[in-house]
Enzyme design. Structure first.
Site, PDB file in Angstrom:
ATOM      1  N   GLU A   5      10.946   1.382 -29.132  1.00 46.92           N
ATOM      2  CA  GLU A   5      11.962   2.428 -28.977  1.00 46.92           C
ATOM      3  C   GLU A   5      13.290   1.777 -28.629  1.00 46.92           C
ATOM      4  OE1 GLU A   5      10.944   4.996 -25.594  1.00 46.92           O
ATOM      5  OE2 GLU A   5       9.998   3.287 -24.626  1.00 46.92           O
ATOM      6  N   HIS A  54       0.836  -1.195   0.000  1.00 49.58           N
ATOM      7  CA  HIS A  54       0.000   0.000   0.000  1.00 49.58           C
ATOM      8  C   HIS A  54       0.875   1.250   0.000  1.00 49.58           C
ATOM      9  CE1 HIS A  54      -2.613  -3.130   1.708  1.00 49.58           C
ATOM     10  NE2 HIS A  54      -3.534  -2.505   0.993  1.00 49.58           N
ATOM     11  N   LYS A  90       8.086   8.108 -16.819  1.00 48.24           N
ATOM     12  CA  LYS A  90       9.541   7.916 -16.716  1.00 48.24           C
ATOM     13  C   LYS A  90       9.907   7.410 -15.328  1.00 48.24           C
ATOM     14  CE  LYS A  90      13.753  10.300 -18.184  1.00 48.24           C
ATOM     15  NZ  LYS A  90      14.301   9.250 -19.020  1.00 48.24           N
TER      16      LYS A  90
HETATM   17  N1  PMP Z   1      12.911   6.340 -24.451  1.00 52.66           N
HETATM   18  C1  PMP Z   1      13.446   5.824 -23.336  1.00 52.66           C
HETATM   19  C2  PMP Z   1      13.060   4.435 -22.919  1.00 52.66           C
HETATM   20  C3  PMP Z   1      14.377   6.566 -22.582  1.00 52.66           C
HETATM   21  O1  PMP Z   1      14.908   6.047 -21.457  1.00 52.66           O
HETATM   22  C4  PMP Z   1      14.755   7.854 -23.038  1.00 52.66           C
HETATM   23  C5  PMP Z   1      15.769   8.670 -22.288  1.00 52.66           C
HETATM   24  N2  PMP Z   1      15.442   8.881 -20.981  1.00 52.66           N
HETATM   25  C6  PMP Z   1      14.172   8.355 -24.206  1.00 52.66           C
HETATM   26  C7  PMP Z   1      13.251   7.567 -24.893  1.00 52.66           C
HETATM   27  C8  PMP Z   1      14.521   9.722 -24.742  1.00 52.66           C
HETATM   28  O2  PMP Z   1      13.922  10.730 -23.977  1.00 52.66           O
HETATM   29  P1  PMP Z   1      14.557  12.193 -23.885  1.00 52.66           P
HETATM   30  O3  PMP Z   1      14.718  12.662 -25.293  1.00 52.66           O
HETATM   31  O4  PMP Z   1      13.563  12.974 -23.150  1.00 52.66           O
HETATM   32  O5  PMP Z   1      15.868  12.045 -23.185  1.00 52.66           O
END
Ligand code: PMP
Length: 286
Positions: free
Chosen positions: A182, A104, A150
């Site tokens: 990605e 929790h 993030k």
């Molecule tokens: N995708 C992932 C999984 C990432 O970890 C990051 C970098 N933190 C990005 C894309 C790119 O994001 P940014 O351009 O904001 O650094």
């Protein structure tokens, strides 16, 4: 030499910055982060990173009552205290110290844990990898499905990077349902003629701050943008490819799963976008 870091309102030598063993970040990976790039002692894309931080916190129902002005002041003070020229500022907010291990959430009002520190990368904008281009392998995307937030849950990304290293390559691209999502820590793109193809925004990928700016600059440079998923086979048949992230800017990719792209050197569009992005970032850094 020891860095000065920020922890919950205090600037401390890194050896003295301690976080509880019951901290939600430590026990549950219950934390979000940002990395803001520093060039010539100035922050690039600061507003974008702070906007995404606020969104990540909101999506996880986490509260942290630090204003944008205060975030900026902390970032600037750390840059100054550590004499940072090129590199980045890492920022992490956790749901705080729950006092024990418990699924929790801790009671409302439990203060967040806030940590920031600098990472020095001299000559960041002149990374030699950008001259040769980098090589990627593909791995299945085994991450959770809120990649738009993030979080510090980076274990699969870390394992994917190790797989790439073991294969003698530089990075990994994640693939899900036959399509590239990605890179392990970046957004990825392929180029065919005058057209840039990159996956559309959704919960499947992180909404890269660099991605947003690079696409805007690409449009201004009269390049065509197609936001849609693409396959590894399509990437292997592309003229060029690149990835974007805060600390790598625009990084040319010259090989995907053992297949060279174009003539095996960084492509024209990737190189041009890298130049434009670094130049513009320097201009508007704060
Ligand atoms: N995708 C992932 C999984 C990432 O970890 C990051 C970098 N933190 C990005 C894309 C790119 O994001 P940014 O351009 O904001 O650094």
């Amino acid at each position: 030499m020891s860095r000065t870091v920020y922890l919950n309102g205090q600037y401390l030598p890194e050896e003295e910055a301690m976080v509880s063993i019951f901290d939600r970040g430590f026990v549950m990976g219950d934390a979000v982060y940002e990395v803001t790039c520093v060039l010539d002692g100035k922050l690039t894309e600061f507003e974008g990173h702070m906007a995404r931080l606020e969104r990540s916190l909101r999506e996880l129902e986490m509260t942290c009552d630090i204003s944008r002005e205060e975030w900026l002041a902390i970032h600037r003070k750390l840059i100054e205290l550590n004499g940072l020229t090129d590199g980045g500022v890492y920022l992490q907010v956790t749901r705080g110290n729950a006092g024990d291990r418990d699924f929790h959430f801790p009671p409302a009002g439990t203060p967040a844990t806030v940590v920031l520190y600098t990472q020095s990368k001299p000559g960041l904008a002149n990374d030699p990898h950008a001259l040769t281009g980098i090589k990627v392998i593909s791995v299945p995307d085994l991450r959770w499905h809120r990649r738009d937030i993030k979080t510090v849950q980076l274990l699969w990304a870390s394992m994917a990077k190790m797989m790439a290293e073991k294969a003698g390559k530089d990075d990994a691209w994640f693939v899900e349902d036959g399509f590239v999502t990605e890179g392990s820590s970046n957004n990825c793109y392929i180029v065919k003629g005058n057209k840039i193809i990159t996956r559309n925004l959704s919960n499947d990928i992180l909404h890269g701050i660099t991605r947003g700016s690079v696409l805007k600059m690409a449009r201004e440079a009269q390049l065509e943008i197609e936001e849609r998923p693409f396959t590894i086979e399509e990437a292997q048949a592309a003229d060029e490819a690149f990835y974007t992230s805060a600390s790598a800017f625009v990084m040319p990719i010259v090989e995907v799963d053992g297949v060279s792209l174009g003539d095996g050197t960084p492509g024209r569009v990737s190189k041009r976008l890298r130049e434009i992005y670094i130049e513009e970032s320097r201009k508007v850094a704060i």
